[in-house]
Design a protein around this motif. Structure first.
Motif, PDB file in Angstrom:
ATOM      1  N   ILE A 109       0.850  -1.289  -0.072  1.00 26.42           N
ATOM      2  CA  ILE A 109      -0.240   0.022  -0.083  1.00 26.42           C
ATOM      3  C   ILE A 109       0.934   1.058   0.023  1.00 26.42           C
ATOM      4  CG2 ILE A 109      -1.819   1.183   1.317  1.00 26.42           C
ATOM      5  CD1 ILE A 109      -2.701  -1.528   2.512  1.00 26.42           C
ATOM      6  N   ASN A 110       1.664   1.466   0.984  1.00 29.44           N
ATOM      7  CA  ASN A 110       2.339   2.595   1.050  1.00 29.44           C
ATOM      8  C   ASN A 110       4.076   2.627   1.260  1.00 29.44           C
ATOM      9  OD1 ASN A 110       2.537   1.497   3.646  1.00 29.44           O
ATOM     10  ND2 ASN A 110       1.561   3.297   4.738  1.00 29.44           N
ATOM     11  N   ALA A 111       4.802   1.320   0.823  1.00 30.08           N
ATOM     12  CA  ALA A 111       6.146   1.590   0.912  1.00 30.08           C
ATOM     13  C   ALA A 111       6.799   2.623   0.342  1.00 30.08           C
ATOM     14  CB  ALA A 111       6.464  -0.013   0.303  1.00 30.08           C
ATOM     15  N   SER A 112       6.234   3.245  -0.795  1.00 26.89           N
ATOM     16  CA  SER A 112       7.007   4.229  -1.427  1.00 26.89           C
ATOM     17  C   SER A 112       7.108   5.468  -0.557  1.00 26.89           C
ATOM     18  CB  SER A 112       6.101   4.793  -2.753  1.00 26.89           C
ATOM     19  OG  SER A 112       4.786   5.175  -2.064  1.00 26.89           O
ATOM     20  N   GLN A 113       6.614   5.455   0.780  1.00 30.92           N
ATOM     21  CA  GLN A 113       6.987   6.663   1.511  1.00 30.92           C
ATOM     22  C   GLN A 113       8.266   6.597   2.096  1.00 30.92           C
ATOM     23  OE1 GLN A 113       4.102   6.408   4.850  1.00 30.92           O
ATOM     24  NE2 GLN A 113       2.028   6.491   3.397  1.00 30.92           N
ATOM     25  N   ALA A 313       4.983 -11.257  10.949  1.00 34.66           N
ATOM     26  CA  ALA A 313       6.297 -11.589  10.457  1.00 34.66           C
ATOM     27  C   ALA A 313       6.496 -11.242   9.127  1.00 34.66           C
ATOM     28  CB  ALA A 313       6.627 -13.076  10.803  1.00 34.66           C
ATOM     29  N   THR A 314       5.872 -11.811   8.384  1.00 30.89           N
ATOM     30  CA  THR A 314       5.638 -11.594   6.648  1.00 30.89           C
ATOM     31  C   THR A 314       5.822 -10.027   6.365  1.00 30.89           C
ATOM     32  OG1 THR A 314       4.747 -13.747   6.411  1.00 30.89           O
ATOM     33  CG2 THR A 314       4.906 -12.236   4.271  1.00 30.89           C
ATOM     34  N   ASN A 315       4.638  -9.335   7.128  1.00 30.93           N
ATOM     35  CA  ASN A 315       4.790  -8.026   6.535  1.00 30.93           C
ATOM     36  C   ASN A 315       6.188  -7.261   6.850  1.00 30.93           C
ATOM     37  OD1 ASN A 315       2.548  -5.879   5.583  1.00 30.93           O
ATOM     38  ND2 ASN A 315       3.435  -4.826   7.464  1.00 30.93           N
ATOM     39  N   THR A 316       6.616  -7.469   8.001  1.00 32.52           N
ATOM     40  CA  THR A 316       7.870  -7.145   8.521  1.00 32.52           C
ATOM     41  C   THR A 316       9.057  -7.239   7.663  1.00 32.52           C
ATOM     42  OG1 THR A 316       7.014  -7.324  10.909  1.00 32.52           O
ATOM     43  CG2 THR A 316       9.422  -6.987  10.643  1.00 32.52           C
ATOM     44  N   ILE A 317       9.180  -8.477   7.075  1.00 36.38           N
ATOM     45  CA  ILE A 317      10.224  -9.125   6.218  1.00 36.38           C
ATOM     46  C   ILE A 317       9.914  -8.205   4.917  1.00 36.38           C
ATOM     47  CG2 ILE A 317      11.199 -11.072   5.149  1.00 36.38           C
ATOM     48  CD1 ILE A 317      10.539 -12.143   8.292  1.00 36.38           C
ATOM     49  N   GLN A 318       8.668  -8.171   4.396  1.00 41.55           N
ATOM     50  CA  GLN A 318       8.314  -7.358   3.197  1.00 41.55           C
ATOM     51  C   GLN A 318       8.700  -6.027   3.193  1.00 41.55           C
ATOM     52  OE1 GLN A 318       4.277  -8.523   3.032  1.00 41.55           O
ATOM     53  NE2 GLN A 318       4.567 -10.009   1.299  1.00 41.55           N
ATOM     54  N   ILE A 319       8.619  -5.522   4.322  1.00 40.55           N
ATOM     55  CA  ILE A 319       9.343  -4.033   4.487  1.00 40.55           C
ATOM     56  C   ILE A 319      10.872  -4.236   4.637  1.00 40.55           C
ATOM     57  CG2 ILE A 319       9.770  -2.091   5.988  1.00 40.55           C
ATOM     58  CD1 ILE A 319       6.840  -2.781   7.359  1.00 40.55           C
ATOM     59  N   ALA A 320      11.427  -5.069   5.137  1.00 43.47           N
ATOM     60  CA  ALA A 320      12.790  -5.258   4.946  1.00 43.47           C
ATOM     61  C   ALA A 320      13.430  -5.398   3.521  1.00 43.47           C
ATOM     62  CB  ALA A 320      13.317  -6.385   5.927  1.00 43.47           C
TER      63      ALA A 320
END
Ligand code: 2RA
Length: 329
Positions: A109-113, A313-320
């Motif tokens: 949704i908003n990783a581009s921030q 966990a998965t959302n955290t690692i997707q951010i990483a």
């Protein structure tokens, strides 16, 4: 990449280690971190043994990334210390989520921030993540006016003690309690503590975090969060009123085209999402998609996801992964 997992011996920490291995995250050195009582313990990861270290030791080791799931107090005290030595922290607690200077991220949704300057990044609450994953593409198309959500939350969201309480009650034996009341054969209308307004913190997370992630404080949200004796994941009955009208088939098509969302909505074949089948998977499952015939521009849907995976966990690692891919760490 030197990666610290803070809370490595907890439920979410163990799933983060599992997902890091599954997704082959580029870890060159793993630093498992836990509270003093676990320091010195050995854990196994990808066939190798690692010794759990203290938070102070982990800071001195200057990891590039630290994945936190160790509670709000630990995060409030230690995330800044990691950031000061150049570590990028991704935190699963609620400590930083509503801090105006911190980003609250669902990558789809908003990783581009995200920028190189973000050294403490907040992972949203599990029940928020699965809801906004389904709602974000619909908000973009139809402009959400109001959300009414009822959640049916897995006991794994409370932790190991709750899972043990259910097992003990099922076996008919006494033991430590995570909840004031029995959870076996029961539904408890309280997740986390109550706030002044009569809502629980869990319910107000759905309100506040949804507005922040969708960058729209005009979205009205009201929530009721229930704990149920289920382990596979959280389920949510969501009623969404839009500013614009919609076509239900178009809604289904939009969701089917949304990365990370799987539509299970075939009533003739009794196909709809259920936590027992969502467990261990990373997608958010959406079904029971239907117009609310009681008022215009309003939709009902049922959303299920594994709260320990995409919910944490998965959302955290997707951010990483996003940080690494975009050279932000
Ligand atoms: C819960 N979302 O389910 C909260 C914390 N994981 O209790």
């Amino acid at each position: 990449m030197r990666v610290a997992v803070v809370g490595a011996t907890g439920m979410v920490g163990e799933v983060m280690l599992q997902v890091l291995a599954e997704r082959n995250f580029p870890v060159t050195e793993l630093i498992p971190v836990a509270s003093e009582k676990s320091v010195g313990k050995e854990i196994e990861w990808k066939g190798n043994k690692y010794t759990v270290v203290s938070l102070a030791t982990a800071v001195e080791m200057k990891p590039q990334i630290a994945l936190f799931s160790a509670g709000g107090d630990t995060s409030k005290e230690w995330a800044p210390k990691f950031a000061e030595v150049g570590t990028t922290v991704i935190d699963n607690s609620s400590a930083w989520r509503m801090d105006a200077s911190k980003k609250l991220i669902v990558p789809e949704i908003n990783a581009s921030q995200l920028t190189k300057e973000d050294k403490i990044i907040a992972n949203p609450n599990c029940s928020t993540i699965q809801m906004v994953m389904a709602l974000a593409p619909l908000h973009a198309k139809y402009d959400i006016k109001r959300i009414v959500v009822s959640t049916y939350q897995s006991i794994t969201g409370t932790g190991v003690k709750a899972v043990q309480q259910l097992e003990n009650e099922y076996q008919g034996i006494q033991g430590d309690k995570a909840y004031k009341y029995p959870i076996h054969r029961n539904a408890i209308p309280q997740c986390d503590v109550f706030e002044e307004n009569g809502y629980t913190k869990e319910e107000m997370k759905l309100v506040r975090e949804t507005q922040k992630i969708l960058s729209d404080n005009t979205i009205a949200v009201t929530a009721t969060a229930i704990r149920i004796p289920v382990v596979g994941g959280h389920s949510e009955a969501v009623n969404i009123e839009f500013e614009k009208d919609f076509d239900v088939n178009e809604v289904r098509s939009i969701l089917e085209a949304t990365p990370g969302v799987t539509v299970q909505d075939d009533l003739a074949n009794y196909s709809y999402p259920m936590p027992i089948y969502a467990q261990g998977k990373d997608d958010v499952f959406v079904g029971r998609i239907r117009r609310d015939e009681s008022q215009p521009n309003t939709l009902n849907m049922w959303i299920v996801a594994d709260n320990l995976r995409k919910g944490a966990a998965t959302n955290t690692i997707q951010i990483a992964e996003y940080l690494v891919k975009n050279q932000l760490v």
